[in-house]
Design an enzyme around this catalytic site. Sequence first.
Site, PDB file in Angstrom:
ATOM      1  N   ASP A   1      12.720  34.455   2.598  1.00 48.11           N
ATOM      2  CA  ASP A   1      14.280  34.608   3.149  1.00 48.11           C
ATOM      3  C   ASP A   1      14.403  34.930   4.446  1.00 48.11           C
ATOM      4  OD1 ASP A   1      17.112  34.131   2.562  1.00 48.11           O
ATOM      5  OD2 ASP A   1      17.283  35.794   1.486  1.00 48.11           O
TER       6      ASP A   1
ATOM      7  N   GLU B   1      25.966  30.162  -3.869  1.00 44.32           N
ATOM      8  CA  GLU B   1      26.338  31.397  -4.377  1.00 44.32           C
ATOM      9  C   GLU B   1      27.904  31.594  -4.453  1.00 44.32           C
ATOM     10  OE1 GLU B   1      24.285  34.528  -2.555  1.00 44.32           O
ATOM     11  OE2 GLU B   1      25.612  36.106  -3.499  1.00 44.32           O
TER      12      GLU B   1
ATOM     13  N   ASP C   1      16.272  38.358   1.151  1.00 36.16           N
ATOM     14  CA  ASP C   1      16.666  39.620   2.193  1.00 36.16           C
ATOM     15  C   ASP C   1      17.438  40.719   1.479  1.00 36.16           C
ATOM     16  OD1 ASP C   1      19.091  38.260   2.069  1.00 36.16           O
ATOM     17  OD2 ASP C   1      19.328  37.998   4.157  1.00 36.16           O
ATOM     18  N   SER C   2      18.045  40.314   0.175  1.00 38.11           N
ATOM     19  CA  SER C   2      18.590  41.554  -0.595  1.00 38.11           C
ATOM     20  C   SER C   2      17.408  42.571  -0.949  1.00 38.11           C
ATOM     21  CB  SER C   2      18.679  40.846  -2.146  1.00 38.11           C
ATOM     22  OG  SER C   2      17.574  40.004  -2.685  1.00 38.11           O
TER      23      SER C   2
HETATM   24  O1  KIV Z   1      18.735  37.634  -0.842  1.00 34.85           O
HETATM   25  C1  KIV Z   1      18.755  36.976  -1.933  1.00 34.85           C
HETATM   26  O2  KIV Z   1      18.220  38.004  -2.942  1.00 34.85           O
HETATM   27  C2  KIV Z   1      19.399  35.780  -2.220  1.00 34.85           C
HETATM   28  C3  KIV Z   1      19.676  35.403  -3.400  1.00 34.85           C
HETATM   29  C4  KIV Z   1      20.671  36.157  -4.075  1.00 34.85           C
HETATM   30  C5  KIV Z   1      19.776  33.771  -3.499  1.00 34.85           C
HETATM   31  O3  KIV Z   1      19.716  35.023  -0.954  1.00 34.85           O
END
Ligand code: KIV
Length: 302
Positions: free
Chosen positions: A92, A191, A53-54
Site C-alpha cells: 500500500d 471502502e 498503510d493501516s
Molecule cells: O490500509 C489498509 O488496510 C487498507 C484496507 C482497509 C483496504 O487500505
Amino acid sequence: MSLHPTTDRLPMTLPRIAEKKRLGEPLVMVTAYDFPSAQVAEAAEVDMVLVGDSAAMTVLGYDSTVPVSMDEMVMLAAAVRRGLKTPFLIGDLPFGSYEASDEQAISAAQRFVKEAGCDAVKLERGGSSVHRAKAIAAAGIPVMGHVGLTPQTATALGGYKAQGRTANRALDVARDALALQDAGCFSLVFEAIPAAVAEELMPRIEIPVIGIGAGAATDGQVLVFHDLLGIHEGLSPRFAKRFANVKVEMVAGVKAYAEDVRARRFPAAEHTYSIDPEELDDFRAAFGAETALSSWEGLEGF
Ligand code: KIV
C-alpha cells in the site's frame, strides 16, 4: 488449522484473480504487517494479502495512516513476503509517496517490488491518483485503486465516514472507479460506501472489486487483520466484523506467565537443561579452585 498446510496451492496470479471474478468465486483479501501475520494468512489460504498503510495504526501506534513512511512500509512488506508463498502480495503506497509526480509514484512502486518482493501496489483516490495509477501500470507494475472512504485524505472527506451517500457523492465515487479502471488498474477497493451504490456500480466494472464496508455485491472482501481477530482495542467501524478475540487470549497468556514467575512455578524441571553429574562435579571442583585462586591473587597487593 496448521501453520504448515499440506496442500500444494498454486501461487495466486493476476489471471487467476481475474478468472475468479469471471467464475463468480469470492476473492478473500486480508491485511498483514509482519512475518507471523503473513504465516497466518498463508495457512488460512487467503487469495490476496495487503500490507496496508493501516499498519500505521495497528502495529506502529500512530493515530492515523498519514505519518507512516515508505521506509517503514517496505520493511513491513519484506517481512510479510518472507512469511508468504501463495497469496498475491500488494504493498500500500503511503501518503506522500506517490502524489507529487508520476516519477515519484513509479519509484515508490518499484521499491515495493524490488526491496520487498510485492506483486502489486495500491494507491488511494481518483483525481491525480488516476494519472499516477496509469504511470505505475505503464511501468509494468500491477496497481490497485481505492475509492470511497480513502483514509489518507479523511480530513478532506470530512472524517472517517461512509462516502457516496448522496447522489452527487455517489457519482464522484463512480467516476473515480471508472477512471481508475480506464487507467489500467487490475483491481479496485470500495471502502465504506452504501451497498446499493456498490450494486449499481458492479455491472460497469470489469476488474475485480474488493469491498470493505461496501456490501455483498463486490467480487471479494478485505478486512484488517487486527480488526477481524480482535487484536486491538478501541472503536471499530461497523464493517469490521470480529471473528476472534485474540487480544483477550494474549493478555490472559502473559498474565498467567507473570503469575507463574512470581509464584516460582515457572520454570519447572521440564523447562530446564541437565548436565551429567560427573561433569557437574568436575565443574564444581574446577570452578572452586579457580575462585579460590583469584581471591588469593586479589590479596597479593596487600
Ligand atoms: O490500509 C489498509 O488496510 C487498507 C484496507 C482497509 C483496504 O487500505
